[in-house]
Write an enzyme that holds these catalytic residues in place. Structure first.
Site, PDB file in Angstrom:
ATOM      1  N   ASP A  31      15.473  38.717  30.499  1.00  0.00           N
ATOM      2  CA  ASP A  31      14.309  38.749  29.781  1.00  0.00           C
ATOM      3  C   ASP A  31      14.278  38.564  28.364  1.00  0.00           C
ATOM      4  O   ASP A  31      15.252  38.966  27.680  1.00  0.00           O
ATOM      5  CB  ASP A  31      13.816  40.322  30.405  1.00  0.00           C
ATOM      6  CG  ASP A  31      12.268  40.243  29.922  1.00  0.00           C
ATOM      7  OD1 ASP A  31      11.460  40.650  30.937  1.00  0.00           O
ATOM      8  OD2 ASP A  31      11.780  40.159  28.726  1.00  0.00           O
ATOM      9  N   ILE A  32      13.289  37.801  27.820  1.00  0.00           N
ATOM     10  CA  ILE A  32      13.356  37.433  26.501  1.00  0.00           C
ATOM     11  C   ILE A  32      13.019  38.509  25.484  1.00  0.00           C
ATOM     12  O   ILE A  32      13.255  38.573  24.322  1.00  0.00           O
ATOM     13  CB  ILE A  32      12.211  36.172  26.466  1.00  0.00           C
ATOM     14  CG1 ILE A  32      12.648  35.573  25.200  1.00  0.00           C
ATOM     15  CG2 ILE A  32      10.816  36.718  26.143  1.00  0.00           C
ATOM     16  CD1 ILE A  32      13.800  34.293  25.219  1.00  0.00           C
ATOM     17  N   ASN A  87       5.569  44.626  38.968  1.00  0.00           N
ATOM     18  CA  ASN A  87       4.295  44.691  39.040  1.00  0.00           C
ATOM     19  C   ASN A  87       3.411  43.435  39.499  1.00  0.00           C
ATOM     20  O   ASN A  87       3.812  42.383  39.643  1.00  0.00           O
ATOM     21  CB  ASN A  87       4.088  44.246  37.311  1.00  0.00           C
ATOM     22  CG  ASN A  87       4.513  45.613  36.607  1.00  0.00           C
ATOM     23  OD1 ASN A  87       4.924  46.719  36.835  1.00  0.00           O
ATOM     24  ND2 ASN A  87       5.177  45.351  35.387  1.00  0.00           N
ATOM     25  N   HIS A 100       7.853  38.558  40.159  1.00  0.00           N
ATOM     26  CA  HIS A 100       9.264  38.671  39.417  1.00  0.00           C
ATOM     27  C   HIS A 100       9.789  40.545  39.509  1.00  0.00           C
ATOM     28  O   HIS A 100       8.995  41.275  39.633  1.00  0.00           O
ATOM     29  CB  HIS A 100       9.440  38.418  37.868  1.00  0.00           C
ATOM     30  CG  HIS A 100       8.287  38.835  37.140  1.00  0.00           C
ATOM     31  ND1 HIS A 100       6.984  38.331  37.205  1.00  0.00           N
ATOM     32  CD2 HIS A 100       8.076  39.931  36.118  1.00  0.00           C
ATOM     33  CE1 HIS A 100       6.266  39.229  36.362  1.00  0.00           C
ATOM     34  NE2 HIS A 100       6.900  40.045  36.011  1.00  0.00           N
ATOM     35  N   PHE A 101      11.161  40.469  39.742  1.00  0.00           N
ATOM     36  CA  PHE A 101      11.662  41.745  39.752  1.00  0.00           C
ATOM     37  C   PHE A 101      12.256  42.160  38.290  1.00  0.00           C
ATOM     38  O   PHE A 101      13.219  41.406  38.125  1.00  0.00           O
ATOM     39  CB  PHE A 101      12.502  42.105  40.948  1.00  0.00           C
ATOM     40  CG  PHE A 101      12.152  42.185  42.342  1.00  0.00           C
ATOM     41  CD1 PHE A 101      11.387  40.909  42.854  1.00  0.00           C
ATOM     42  CD2 PHE A 101      11.963  43.269  42.855  1.00  0.00           C
ATOM     43  CE1 PHE A 101      11.102  41.275  44.128  1.00  0.00           C
ATOM     44  CE2 PHE A 101      11.168  43.450  44.127  1.00  0.00           C
ATOM     45  CZ  PHE A 101      10.891  42.406  44.677  1.00  0.00           C
TER      46      PHE A 101
HETATM   47  P1  AMP Z   1       5.416  41.638  33.527  1.00  0.00           P
HETATM   48  O1  AMP Z   1       4.716  42.516  32.700  1.00  0.00           O
HETATM   49  O2  AMP Z   1       5.824  42.245  34.949  1.00  0.00           O
HETATM   50  O3  AMP Z   1       4.668  40.262  34.160  1.00  0.00           O
HETATM   51  O4  AMP Z   1       6.651  41.125  32.758  1.00  0.00           O
HETATM   52  C1  AMP Z   1       6.933  39.839  32.431  1.00  0.00           C
HETATM   53  C2  AMP Z   1       7.995  39.637  31.606  1.00  0.00           C
HETATM   54  O5  AMP Z   1       8.458  38.384  31.570  1.00  0.00           O
HETATM   55  C3  AMP Z   1       7.956  40.491  30.395  1.00  0.00           C
HETATM   56  O6  AMP Z   1       9.175  41.225  30.355  1.00  0.00           O
HETATM   57  C4  AMP Z   1       8.435  39.338  29.308  1.00  0.00           C
HETATM   58  O7  AMP Z   1       9.368  39.753  28.425  1.00  0.00           O
HETATM   59  C5  AMP Z   1       9.179  38.320  30.148  1.00  0.00           C
HETATM   60  N1  AMP Z   1       9.149  36.999  29.775  1.00  0.00           N
HETATM   61  C6  AMP Z   1       8.171  36.204  29.396  1.00  0.00           C
HETATM   62  N2  AMP Z   1       8.592  34.748  29.019  1.00  0.00           N
HETATM   63  C7  AMP Z   1       9.823  34.781  29.103  1.00  0.00           C
HETATM   64  C8  AMP Z   1      10.659  33.879  29.001  1.00  0.00           C
HETATM   65  N3  AMP Z   1      10.521  32.583  28.730  1.00  0.00           N
HETATM   66  N4  AMP Z   1      12.020  33.857  29.357  1.00  0.00           N
HETATM   67  C9  AMP Z   1      12.272  35.278  29.541  1.00  0.00           C
HETATM   68  N5  AMP Z   1      11.358  36.341  30.058  1.00  0.00           N
HETATM   69  C10 AMP Z   1      10.203  36.042  29.757  1.00  0.00           C
END
Ligand code: AMP
Length: 139
Positions: A31-32, A87, A100-101
């Site tokens: 996760d970024i 979520n 995504h998990f």
């Molecule tokens: P959610 O709130 O469950 O939709 O979480 C989305 C997750 O995706 C968040 O924790 C972000 O930090 C992560 N995210 C968004 N863009 C990227 C990316 N380019 N690379 C890795 N993680 C990402």
């Protein structure tokens, strides 16, 4: 067709990710914006927004990899506690509309914070719910 998400762009190789695992059905990457060190995401290659929309094949592939990924994240971070978070829907804090998990190690005060407000399950309500959910599962 629904809008392409940032994860579609990762799957299509348009933007990079810190990949930790990939097979024909799933991809896992860091996760970024991690809640803790080692915060990792596991996604299906099937492009669906929500868990309940996934095919059985994708579901099986995710289920096969998830515990192995958790073990690897624990080993890499030294954490012994962690949360798996998934979520669905903006109201449930989903920001990226591709399934995504999250695997989120608990490291000191870093990790997932949870607001948990338990209610009470009345016996009549439980009976009604069990019947309704069982009917849905029969389909
Ligand atoms: P959610 O709130 O469950 O939709 O979480 C989305 C997750 O995706 C968040 O924790 C972000 O930090 C992560 N995210 C968004 N863009 C990227 C990316 N380019 N690379 C890795 N993680 C990402």
């Amino acid at each position: 067709m629904s809008e392409r998400t940032i994860f579609d762009r990762i799957l299509d190789g348009e933007i990079p990710c810190h990949r930790v695992y990939e097979d024909d059905h799933v991809l896992a990457f860091l996760d970024i914006a991690p809640l803790s060190r080692g915060h990792t995401l596991l996604i299906p290659k099937e492009r669906k927004a929500h868990l309940h929309q996934l095919s059985d094949d994708s579901a099986a592939a995710l289920g096969r990899v998830l515990p192995r990924l958790c073990r690897a994240v624990l080993q890499a971070t030294g954490a012994s506690a962690y949360n798996v978070l998934q979520n669905n829907g903006a109201a449930a804090h989903q920001a990226v509309m591709h399934v995504h998990f999250h695997v989120i190690p608990k490291l000191g005060d870093r990790g997932l914070g949870i607001g948990w407000r338990p209610g009470r399950l009345a016996p009549e309500e439980a009976e009604e719910l069990v019947a309704a959910i069982r009917a849905g599962l029969d389909g």
